[in-house]
Scaffold this motif. Structure first.
Motif, PDB file in Angstrom:
ATOM      1  N   GLY A  98      17.268   4.597  -0.737  1.00  0.00           N
ATOM      2  CA  GLY A  98      18.066   3.370  -0.658  1.00  0.00           C
ATOM      3  C   GLY A  98      18.669   3.139   0.707  1.00  0.00           C
ATOM      4  N   TYR A  99      17.891   3.393   1.755  1.00  0.00           N
ATOM      5  CA  TYR A  99      18.421   3.383   3.117  1.00  0.00           C
ATOM      6  C   TYR A  99      18.151   2.080   3.864  1.00  0.00           C
ATOM      7  N   THR A 100      17.052   1.401   3.553  1.00  0.00           N
ATOM      8  CA  THR A 100      16.641   0.259   4.374  1.00  0.00           C
ATOM      9  C   THR A 100      17.427  -1.014   4.053  1.00  0.00           C
ATOM     10  N   THR A 101      17.379  -1.941   4.985  1.00  0.00           N
ATOM     11  CA  THR A 101      17.989  -3.265   4.805  1.00  0.00           C
ATOM     12  C   THR A 101      16.856  -4.275   4.569  1.00  0.00           C
ATOM     13  N   PRO A 102      17.172  -5.465   4.052  1.00  0.00           N
ATOM     14  CA  PRO A 102      16.112  -6.437   3.758  1.00  0.00           C
ATOM     15  C   PRO A 102      15.199  -6.750   4.939  1.00  0.00           C
ATOM     16  N   ALA A 103      15.771  -6.976   6.127  1.00  0.00           N
ATOM     17  CA  ALA A 103      14.940  -7.301   7.292  1.00  0.00           C
ATOM     18  C   ALA A 103      13.996  -6.148   7.630  1.00  0.00           C
ATOM     19  N   GLU A 104      14.513  -4.921   7.561  1.00  0.00           N
ATOM     20  CA  GLU A 104      13.682  -3.749   7.852  1.00  0.00           C
ATOM     21  C   GLU A 104      12.573  -3.583   6.817  1.00  0.00           C
ATOM     22  N   PHE A 105      12.938  -3.757   5.554  1.00  0.00           N
ATOM     23  CA  PHE A 105      11.957  -3.542   4.487  1.00  0.00           C
ATOM     24  C   PHE A 105      10.869  -4.615   4.545  1.00  0.00           C
ATOM     25  N   GLY A 106      11.271  -5.853   4.790  1.00  0.00           N
ATOM     26  CA  GLY A 106      10.292  -6.931   4.927  1.00  0.00           C
ATOM     27  C   GLY A 106       9.341  -6.656   6.080  1.00  0.00           C
ATOM     28  N   ALA A 107       9.888  -6.175   7.212  1.00  0.00           N
ATOM     29  CA  ALA A 107       9.062  -5.870   8.387  1.00  0.00           C
ATOM     30  C   ALA A 107       8.096  -4.722   8.099  1.00  0.00           C
ATOM     31  N   LEU A 108       8.552  -3.753   7.284  1.00  0.00           N
ATOM     32  CA  LEU A 108       7.693  -2.619   6.913  1.00  0.00           C
ATOM     33  C   LEU A 108       6.476  -3.109   6.120  1.00  0.00           C
ATOM     34  N   ILE A 109       6.723  -3.985   5.152  1.00  0.00           N
ATOM     35  CA  ILE A 109       5.623  -4.526   4.341  1.00  0.00           C
ATOM     36  C   ILE A 109       4.692  -5.371   5.209  1.00  0.00           C
ATOM     37  N   LYS A 110       5.251  -6.169   6.078  1.00  0.00           N
ATOM     38  CA  LYS A 110       4.442  -6.999   6.973  1.00  0.00           C
ATOM     39  C   LYS A 110       3.574  -6.121   7.875  1.00  0.00           C
ATOM     40  N   GLY A 111       4.154  -5.047   8.385  1.00  0.00           N
ATOM     41  CA  GLY A 111       3.403  -4.121   9.236  1.00  0.00           C
ATOM     42  C   GLY A 111       2.238  -3.489   8.500  1.00  0.00           C
ATOM     43  N   ILE A 112       2.452  -3.154   7.233  1.00  0.00           N
ATOM     44  CA  ILE A 112       1.378  -2.572   6.421  1.00  0.00           C
ATOM     45  C   ILE A 112       0.253  -3.592   6.229  1.00  0.00           C
ATOM     46  N   LYS A 113       0.634  -4.831   5.940  1.00  0.00           N
ATOM     47  CA  LYS A 113      -0.365  -5.892   5.758  1.00  0.00           C
ATOM     48  C   LYS A 113      -1.221  -6.081   7.019  1.00  0.00           C
ATOM     49  N   GLU A 114      -0.586  -5.930   8.159  1.00  0.00           N
ATOM     50  CA  GLU A 114      -1.266  -6.228   9.420  1.00  0.00           C
ATOM     51  C   GLU A 114      -1.991  -5.034  10.037  1.00  0.00           C
ATOM     52  N   ASN A 115      -1.624  -3.810   9.631  1.00  0.00           N
ATOM     53  CA  ASN A 115      -2.140  -2.636  10.327  1.00  0.00           C
ATOM     54  C   ASN A 115      -2.954  -1.663   9.485  1.00  0.00           C
ATOM     55  N   VAL A 116      -3.053  -1.883   8.184  1.00  0.00           N
ATOM     56  CA  VAL A 116      -3.897  -1.030   7.337  1.00  0.00           C
ATOM     57  C   VAL A 116      -5.204  -1.790   7.109  1.00  0.00           C
ATOM     58  N   PRO A 117      -6.317  -1.345   7.708  1.00  0.00           N
ATOM     59  CA  PRO A 117      -7.553  -2.128   7.721  1.00  0.00           C
ATOM     60  C   PRO A 117      -8.089  -2.521   6.348  1.00  0.00           C
ATOM     61  N   ASN A 118      -7.930  -1.630   5.345  1.00  0.00           N
ATOM     62  CA  ASN A 118      -8.499  -1.899   4.015  1.00  0.00           C
ATOM     63  C   ASN A 118      -7.437  -2.315   2.995  1.00  0.00           C
ATOM     64  N   ILE A 119      -6.303  -2.844   3.466  1.00  0.00           N
ATOM     65  CA  ILE A 119      -5.200  -3.192   2.555  1.00  0.00           C
ATOM     66  C   ILE A 119      -5.601  -4.292   1.575  1.00  0.00           C
ATOM     67  N   ASP A 120      -6.643  -5.065   1.913  1.00  0.00           N
ATOM     68  CA  ASP A 120      -7.091  -6.125   1.004  1.00  0.00           C
ATOM     69  C   ASP A 120      -7.720  -5.568  -0.261  1.00  0.00           C
ATOM     70  N   LYS A 121      -7.978  -4.266  -0.301  1.00  0.00           N
ATOM     71  CA  LYS A 121      -8.582  -3.639  -1.480  1.00  0.00           C
ATOM     72  C   LYS A 121      -7.530  -3.065  -2.431  1.00  0.00           C
ATOM     73  N   ALA A 122      -6.264  -3.245  -2.122  1.00  0.00           N
ATOM     74  CA  ALA A 122      -5.192  -2.700  -2.967  1.00  0.00           C
ATOM     75  C   ALA A 122      -4.029  -3.683  -3.060  1.00  0.00           C
TER      76      ALA A 122
END
Length: 539
Positions: A179-203
């Motif tokens: 329970g450490y992150t803030t909304p802006a940080e957590f949103g950025a984390l998800i966005k980073g995963i969407k943009e940087n994990v090559p096969n994320i469209d498969k999950a």
């Protein structure tokens, strides 16, 4: 796999993470009751437990898989560490489910790797890849969680998720474990995963988060805006420490503000289609059920399901609501299944009318449970002229959701007053069928009753919480009592409802003591079995 669905998947972990809340331990039958209600609520996934944790957890997962995991029911999931035995045990427990899911996890933050796992990043990468593939050999639906993702190095996280998906993970869950992150940080984390994990469209991207800073729901809503499509949550927000993101808050936020969230799910702004599959009218009933069975009371000012959530005391607010509810209410109480407390039955009502009304309220009772509840209804109706829907819920919950009846209250009698010494006499039926009577004095009538009960039962314990709530208004209201006992490091809860608050207090105490007594007996039997095994081995 279609990972761009325009609805949010609701993954309920009340029976797994929620049960880890201190004092919220549930038996198998109680878990099954909650699972059935979660299915009626419309959750997409039920995390039924941690199958390898104990024989009780295995049985709970297995029975829920068999009873609730039907072809038209929810996905049934079991948690498993990234360990072969955990995964194999989970697969075995899930066999009866039409749609089984194994949820495996391993930590990825440097602090967890160094102090908990004592492994390098490359070692953890290899384990995750191997264990996801192993889980995939049992089921098609595999979820992978990098524990403590919120404090993990993003670049390492991207690598881990890519390998997990390549190995067969169909859902990747991003937990804010502490329970450490803030909304802006957590949103950025998800966005980073969407943009940087090559096969994320498969999950599907899922999120799990704790409420240590009171930000879990806000974090999840920000995650939705950045591509998360599964939310892992619990009823009433119960769970480890400060709890989890609350299901009812997430669902209603997405419902009330759907025009705001529609574009993030590829919809037109004006779409009125629901964003989840949840039947919102089952929310209040589910909240009450979980609260009653776990002994975890809902605070009055709790969003959505708290007693004061739709109450107005300010004169200005009352005046506005009377003229138009929209002046101070952003949602209708009936939307969550909270009716206007209409009087429905009385002492002359028959069994058929009683059963029909319970069905309307969402209760599915066996013939035996219906008979028990009807007899209790008649008892209450003799004391209380008018029975409301809330009263009915309290009666049914109290009658059919009790602990194993080992000790039973046969008589409670108290004497107290302003210048009197509070005295109580109780008669209990023991598990052996004997009736024992004792008396005690106390600081008040309930204290005297509890001391008398302790003299009969003779099981040491510490009373750590006693709470009384009125189900409805009025002098003849049913009172609900919830208590929690501590024995060693374990906590046992008890709940009861009655028009006589002293009787309810006695029954709630006995319910908790029965849970404690049953646990001690089980422990004793396990010790004997272990002793017999050791003796046999030494022969």
């Amino acid at each position: 796999m279609n990972t761009n669905q325009d609805r949010i998947i609701i993954f309920d972990t009340t029976l797994r993470d929620g049960e880890q809340c201190p004092g919220a331990t549930l038996n198998v039958d109680e878990k099954l009751l909650i699972a059935k209600q979660l299915a009626r609520l419309g959750v997409d996934v039920i995390e039924a437990g941690f199958a390898v944790a104990s024989p009780g957890d295995f049985e709970a997962v297995n029975r829920i898989a068999q009873t609730v995991g039907t072809p038209d029911g929810p996905i049934i999931c079991s948690l498993a560490r990234a360990v072969q035995n955990d995964i194999k045990t989970a697969a075995e427990a899930l066999k009866p489910a039409a749609k089984p899911r194994i949820h495996t996890f391993i930590a990825t933050s440097d602090i967890h790797l160094q102090y908990k796992l004592k492994k390098t990043r490359s070692e953890v990468l290899a384990i995750a890849e191997e264990m996801v593939a192993y889980a995939k050999s049992f089921v098609d639906d595999v979820e992978f969680s990098p524990e403590d993702a919120g404090r993990s190095d993003p670049e390492f996280l991207y690598q881990m998720l890519e390998k997990a998906i390549a190995a067969g993970a169909t859902t990747v869950n991003i937990p804010d474990t502490v329970g450490y992150t803030t909304p802006a940080e957590f949103g950025a984390l998800i966005k980073g995963i969407k943009e940087n994990v090559p096969n994320i469209d498969k999950a599907i991207i899922s999120v799990h988060g704790h409420n240590d800073l009171g930000l879990a729901v806000a974090n999840f809503l920000e995650a939705v805006k950045n591509g998360a499509r599964q939310l892992e949550c619990t009823i009433n927000g119960i769970g480890e420490r400060a709890g989890n993101a609350a299901l009812e808050e997430l669902v209603m936020a997405l419902h009330v503000r759907r025009q705001y969230y529609n574009p993030y799910l590829g919809r037109s702004v004006d779409s009125e289609a629901p964003l989840t599959n949840i039947d919102t009218q089952q929310i209040y009933k589910t909240s009450r059920l979980v609260s009653n069975l776990t002994g975890m009371l809902v605070q009055p000012n709790k969003a959505i399901v708290g007693a004061n959530a739709f109450a107005h005391e300010s004169g200005i607010h009352q005046d506005g609501v009377l003229k138009n509810k929209l002046t101070y209410e952003i949602m209708d109480a009936q939307l969550i299944g909270l009716n206007n407390n209409q009087i429905v039955l009385g002492k002359h009502s028959g069994r058929h009318a009683f059963g029909a009304r319970l069905k309307e309220l969402g209760f599915e009772l066996s013939e035996g449970d219906l008979n028990k509840a009807f007899l209790r209804f008649k008892e209450v109706a003799d004391k209380k002229k008018e029975i409301s829907d809330w009263d009915l819920e309290a009666i049914v919950n109290d009658e059919i959701q009790q602990a194993p009846e080992l000790f039973r209250v046969e008589l409670v009698q108290v004497s107290c007053g302003s210048n009197a010494c509070p005295t109580a006499t109780v008669t209990l039926r023991t598990p052996e069928g004997k009736e024992l009577t004792d008396a005690a004095i106390g600081t008040g009538p309930v204290d005297a009753v509890y001391k008398a009960i302790n003299r009969v039962v003779n099981v040491p314990n510490q009373l750590i919480e006693f709470s009384v709530q009125s189900v409805t208004a009025g002098i003849d209201a049913i009172g609900e009592v919830t208590i929690r006992l501590k024995y060693g490091e374990r906590i046992f809860s008890g709940h009861s409802a009655n028009t006589d608050i002293i009787v309810a207090s006695a029954q709630a105490y006995i319910n908790a003591l029965n849970r404690l007594y049953a646990a001690l007996k089980k422990q004793e039997e396990a010790g004997k079995a272990e002793g017999n095994t050791s003796a046999a081995a030494s022969v």
